[in-house]
Design an enzyme around this catalytic site. Structure first.
Site, short mmCIF file in Angstrom:
data_model
loop_
_atom_site.label_atom_id
_atom_site.label_comp_id
_atom_site.label_asym_id
_atom_site.label_seq_id
_atom_site.Cartn_x
_atom_site.Cartn_y
_atom_site.Cartn_z
N HIS A 109 -43.33 13.72 -105.10
CA HIS A 109 -44.61 13.52 -104.42
C HIS A 109 -44.59 14.22 -103.06
O HIS A 109 -44.10 13.67 -102.07
CB HIS A 109 -44.92 12.03 -104.26
CG HIS A 109 -46.30 11.76 -103.71
ND1 HIS A 109 -47.21 10.95 -104.35
CD2 HIS A 109 -46.94 12.21 -102.61
CE1 HIS A 109 -48.33 10.90 -103.66
NE2 HIS A 109 -48.20 11.66 -102.58
N HIS A 111 -46.85 17.38 -100.57
CA HIS A 111 -48.09 18.19 -100.43
C HIS A 111 -47.78 19.55 -99.84
O HIS A 111 -46.87 19.70 -99.02
CB HIS A 111 -49.10 17.45 -99.57
CG HIS A 111 -49.60 16.20 -100.22
ND1 HIS A 111 -50.71 16.17 -101.02
CD2 HIS A 111 -49.11 14.94 -100.22
CE1 HIS A 111 -50.90 14.94 -101.46
NE2 HIS A 111 -49.95 14.17 -100.99
N ASP A 112 -48.62 20.50 -100.22
CA ASP A 112 -48.41 21.92 -99.91
C ASP A 112 -48.00 22.24 -98.46
O ASP A 112 -47.10 23.02 -98.24
CB ASP A 112 -49.64 22.76 -100.30
CG ASP A 112 -50.98 22.04 -100.11
OD1 ASP A 112 -51.00 21.00 -99.43
OD2 ASP A 112 -51.99 22.54 -100.64
N PHE A 206 -54.54 13.22 -88.90
CA PHE A 206 -53.78 13.73 -90.05
C PHE A 206 -54.52 14.92 -90.67
O PHE A 206 -53.94 15.98 -90.92
CB PHE A 206 -53.65 12.57 -91.05
CG PHE A 206 -52.71 12.80 -92.19
CD1 PHE A 206 -51.49 13.42 -92.02
CD2 PHE A 206 -53.03 12.34 -93.47
CE1 PHE A 206 -50.61 13.60 -93.08
CE2 PHE A 206 -52.16 12.51 -94.54
CZ PHE A 206 -50.96 13.14 -94.35
N GLU A 207 -55.81 14.75 -90.87
CA GLU A 207 -56.59 15.82 -91.49
C GLU A 207 -56.74 17.02 -90.55
O GLU A 207 -56.72 18.17 -90.99
CB GLU A 207 -57.94 15.28 -91.96
CG GLU A 207 -57.76 14.55 -93.29
CD GLU A 207 -58.93 13.68 -93.73
OE1 GLU A 207 -59.99 13.70 -93.07
OE2 GLU A 207 -58.77 12.97 -94.75
N ILE A 209 -54.50 17.96 -88.46
CA ILE A 209 -53.22 18.68 -88.51
C ILE A 209 -53.24 19.66 -89.70
O ILE A 209 -52.85 20.81 -89.57
CB ILE A 209 -52.03 17.70 -88.64
CG1 ILE A 209 -51.88 16.91 -87.34
CG2 ILE A 209 -50.75 18.45 -88.98
CD1 ILE A 209 -50.88 15.78 -87.41
N PHE A 210 -53.73 19.18 -90.82
CA PHE A 210 -53.81 20.05 -92.00
C PHE A 210 -54.68 21.26 -91.73
O PHE A 210 -54.36 22.38 -92.13
CB PHE A 210 -54.33 19.28 -93.22
CG PHE A 210 -53.23 18.72 -94.06
CD1 PHE A 210 -52.54 19.55 -94.94
CD2 PHE A 210 -52.84 17.40 -93.96
CE1 PHE A 210 -51.49 19.06 -95.71
CE2 PHE A 210 -51.80 16.90 -94.73
CZ PHE A 210 -51.13 17.73 -95.60
N GLU A 358 -53.42 3.49 -102.64
CA GLU A 358 -52.90 3.69 -101.27
C GLU A 358 -53.88 3.00 -100.32
O GLU A 358 -54.56 3.63 -99.52
CB GLU A 358 -52.81 5.21 -100.98
CG GLU A 358 -52.03 5.55 -99.73
CD GLU A 358 -52.08 7.06 -99.41
OE1 GLU A 358 -52.77 7.82 -100.12
OE2 GLU A 358 -51.43 7.48 -98.44
N HIS A 383 -48.02 6.69 -104.89
CA HIS A 383 -47.92 5.51 -104.03
C HIS A 383 -47.97 4.22 -104.84
O HIS A 383 -47.00 3.48 -104.88
CB HIS A 383 -49.01 5.48 -102.95
CG HIS A 383 -48.89 6.59 -101.97
ND1 HIS A 383 -47.84 6.68 -101.09
CD2 HIS A 383 -49.67 7.67 -101.75
CE1 HIS A 383 -47.98 7.77 -100.36
NE2 HIS A 383 -49.09 8.40 -100.74
N ASP A 441 -45.44 13.96 -96.90
CA ASP A 441 -45.62 15.07 -95.94
C ASP A 441 -44.58 14.95 -94.83
O ASP A 441 -44.95 14.73 -93.67
CB ASP A 441 -47.02 14.99 -95.30
CG ASP A 441 -48.12 15.10 -96.34
OD1 ASP A 441 -48.34 16.21 -96.85
OD2 ASP A 441 -48.74 14.06 -96.63
#
Ligand code: NAG
Ligand code: NAG
Ligand code: NAG
Ligand code: NAG
Ligand code: NAG
Ligand code: ZN
Length: 511
Positions: A109, A111-112, A206-207, A209-210, A358, A383, A441
Site C-alpha cells: 500500500h 502512493h506514487d 496533505f493534498e 503537498i501532493f 479510513e 486500511h 506515503d
C-alpha cells in the site's frame, strides 16, 4: 486459511466450554490453556520456528522486553507518541535496527509521490534549470519546468511564475529557503496537534503537498528518476516488491508537451524492469491505477474504462484499480457502483484494491465502504480502519481471506488514532486476521521505506507478545496477498526465504 481457520475457531470454542464446565480442572490449568490458545490465535501464532529461529527470537524478545520495560519506567513509549516526536526515539531503538535488516517481503500500500525522501527533490530537482515556482495566497507552492519561459497558462489562484534560479539569487539566505521547501514537502512540524486542528486542516495540507510535489515529479526526466530512487529506498530497507497506487496524471516535457496514461505506465514498467535487472533479488512493481473518489460517477466510469484498456495492454504491470483521496469527503463506493460494476457486467476481470473504512465516523455511508468493497469483490482492503466495527465485514474478510492493509503511521498522522496501542488492528492482530503492513506515503509523514511502520505494528499494535512469528507471518502475508502470479509468488518467496535465513542467522548470533 479458510478451512483450517474455521476448524481452529471450533476447537477453541470447544476447549473453552469443556474447561469451564469441568470444575475439577485446576484453575491454573484452565488459565494456562486460555493463554496458550490466545497465543496460538495471534498472527503467526501457529508458525513453528526452527531451532535457529527460536534462538533469534530469544534475542529479539530480549531487546523488545528491555525497551518496553524502559519505556514504562520513563513513561515514554514511541508507539503511544506522535510519530513526529517518536521518530528520533525509534531510530535509537535496537529493535528498529533489527527491523531495518529484516527482509520484509512486499510493500502493498503505497502512493506514487510519497515513496522517496524529499531531500533529493529540494537539493537536486529544484536546482535544475528552467524550474519555476508560484505562490498561492494560502502560502502553498506550485512548480513547473518550462522552456521557453514562462510556462502557460498562468496557474489558477497562484502568483506569476518565477524562475527559481533567479529567485534564489536575490535571497539573503538560501539555506533558510531550502529548509522551507523541505517543510513544504512533508507534514512534519513541531506541534502537529496544534497546527493541524482537525482532519480537514491536515488533509488540505496533505493534498497541497501532493500538488507541490507533483509539479516537480511530473516533469518527464524527474518522473523516471524519482521512481527509480524510490525503488532504491525501499530496496535498501529490505523490501523486495512494491504495489503502487498511481493516478497516472499527465507527465510533461520542457516544451509543454504532455503524455497520456499509457506513457506513464510504460515508463513505470521500464524503470521497474531495469531496476529488477540490476538487482536480481528484486521482483518488481505492479501498478494499481487510481482515480480520485471526489470525481462523479461519469468520470470514475471513464477511468474504469481506461483501467480495463491498460490491463489488456500491460498485463504484467497493471494490477487493478482503486479510488484515492480523503474518504470522508469523497463519494461512497456504493454511490459509484454504476461505474464500478462496469467490468463485471462486461465479464471483464479488473481486480479492485479499494481504500475502505479510513474513517472514524461510524454508521455513515463512508463507513459502509468496508462492506461495499467486499460486495464489489475487492482483492484487499486499503486500511480497513473501520473493519473492527463491522462484524459481517470482518467475517467476510476472514472467510474469503481478504486482507487489510494496515498503515499505522499514516493513520496516526492523519488523526484517526493517537496512541497506536489503541489502533483497531490490535484486535485483528490478536485474532490472526489476514493483514499486511504498509507505509502509505512514508516521505510525506517523515518516515522512510517500511521499517518505521513495522516498528509501530510490532511494538505498539501487536503488544508484548508479538514476536518473530508475528514478523515472519507479516512478511509471508505480503507475498501471499500480493497480486503476483502463482509462479512469481513462488520465486519471490524463495528469494525471501534465503534472505530470511541469513537474517535469522545474524540475529541468533547477536550478543
Ligand atoms: C542531479 O543529479 C543528477 C544525477 O542524478 C546529476 O547529474 C545532476 O547534475 C544533479 N543536478 C543538480 C542541479 O544538482
Ligand atoms: C541561514 O539560515 C540557516 C538556517 O536557518 C542558518 O543556520 C545560517 O546561519 C544562516 N546563514 C546566514 C549567512 O545567515
Ligand atoms: C513553503 O515555502 C514558502 C516559501 O519559502 C514559505 O513561505 C512557507 O512558509 C513554506 N511552507 C511551510 C509549511 O513551511
Ligand atoms: C463478485 O464475485 C462473484 C463470485 O465470483 C460474482 O458472482 C460477482 O458477479 C462478482 N461481483 C462483482 C461486482 O464483480
Ligand atoms: C461468520 O462466519 C462463520 C463461518 O466461518 C459462521 O459460522 C458465522 O455464523 C459467521 N458469523 C456471523 C455473525 O454471521
Ligand atoms: Zn493510501
Amino acid at each position: 486459511m479458510l478451512l483450517t481457520g474455521q476448524i481452529k475457531w471450533l476447537a477453541v470454542l470447544l476447549a473453552t466450554m469443556v474447561f469451564s464446565l469441568c470444575l475439577a480442572l485446576p484453575l491454573d490449568d484452565y488459565r494456562k490453556a486460555l493463554i496458550r490458545t490466545e497465543e496460538m490465535l495471534q498472527i503467526g501464532g501457529e508458525l513453528l520456528l526452527t531451532e535457529q529461529e527460536e534462538l533469534a527470537n530469544e534475542k529479539l524478545m530480549a531487546l523488545k522486553n528491555a525497551e518496553i520495560t524502559q519505556a514504562m519506567k520513563k513513561n515514554q513509549f514511541p508507539p503511544s507518541m506522535h510519530f513526529f516526536r517518536a521518530k528520533k526515539l525509534i531510530e535509537e531503538s535496537k529493535v528498529f535496527c533489527v527491523l531495518k535488516k529484516m527482509p520484509k517481503g512486499a510493500a502493498l500500500h503505497l502512493h506514487d509521490f510519497g515513496i522517496l525522501s524529499v531531500d533529493w527533490l529540494v537539493r537536486n530537482v529544484t536546482y535544475r534549470p528552467h524550474c519555476h515556482l508560484c505562490f498561492t495566497p494560502s502560502g502553498n507552492l506550485k512548480f513547473r519546468f518550462a522552456d521557453p519561459a514562462p510556462p502557460t497558462p498562468k496557474p489558477e489562484g497562484c502568483s506569476e511564475w518565477i524562475l527559481l534560479e533567479k529567485y534564489r539569487k536575490q535571497l539573503q539566505n538560501v539555506t533558510e529557503f531550502d529548509n522551507s521547501l523541505l517543510r513544504n514537502f512533508t507534514l512534519v512540524l513541531e506541534d502537529p496537534e496544534i497546527a493541524y486542528s482537525d482532519q480537514a486542516v491536515i488533509w488540505a495540507r496533505f493534498e497541497n503537498i501532493f500538488i507541490a510535489v507533483s509539479g516537480l515529479v511530473h516533469y518527464a526526466p524527474v518522473f523516471r528518476e524519482y521512481f527509480a530512487r524510490g525503488l532504491e529506498e525501499f530496496y535498501e530497507d529490505n523490501v523486495q516488491y512494491l504495489e503502487l497506487r498511481a493516478t497516472l496524471y499527465p507527465v510533461y516535457e520542457l516544451n509543454g508537451q504532455t503524455h497520456d496514461q499509457e506513457w506513464s505506465l510504460k515508463t513505470y514498467q521500464e524503470v521497474a524492469q531495469k531496476f529488477a535487472k540490476d538487482h536480481p533479488d528484486f521482483t518488481g512493481v505492479r501498478i494499481i491505477y487510481s482515480n480520485n473518489r471526489k470525481n462523479d460517477v461519469d468520470r470514475v466510469a471513464e477511468s474504469v474504462q481506461i483501467a480495463m484498456k491498460l490491463r489488456v495492454k500491460f498485463p504484467e504491470s497493471m494490477a487493478g484499480f482503486d479510488l484515492v483521496g480523503q474518504e470522508d469527503k469523497g463519494h461512497s463506493l456504493w454511490d459509484l457502483k454504476e461505474a464500478l460494476l462496469l467490468p463485471a457486467t462486461q465479464g471483464f476481470d479488473l481486480p479492485y484494491f479499494f481504500h475502505a473504512g479510513e474513517t472514524n465516523w461510524q454508521g455513515t455511508s463512508i463507513d459502509e465502504n468496508v462492506l461495499d468493497a467486499l460486495v464489489l469483490n475487492t482483492t484487499r482492503i486499503g486500511h480497513g480502519f473501520a473493519l473492527g466495527r463491522h462484524p459481517m465485514a470482518r467475517n467476510v474478510s476472514w472467510n474469503r481471506d481478504i486482507p487489510i492493509e494496515v498503515c499505522p503511521i499514516s493513520n496516526q498522522v492523519l488523526q484517526l488514532v493517537s496512541d497506536l496501542r489503541n489502533h483497531p488492528a490490535a484486535s485483528l492482530m490478536s485474532s490472526g486476521h489476514p493483514m499486511v503492513v504498509s507505509s502509505d506515503d512514508p516521505s510525506i509523514f517523515g518516515a522512510k521505506g517500511l521499517s518505521y511502520d513495522f516498528y509501530e505494528a510490532f511494538m505498539g499494535i501487536g503488544g508484548m507478545k508479538a514476536d518473530l512469528r508475528t514478523l515472519k507471518q507479516l512478511a509471508l502475508n505480503s507475498i501471499k496477498y500480493s497480486s503476483l502470479s502463482v509462479d512469481k509468488k513462488k520465486t519471490t518467496k524463495e528469494v525471501w526465504q534465503k534472505k530470511w535465513d541469513k537474517f535469522v542467522d545474524d540475529l541468533a548470533k547477536l550478543l
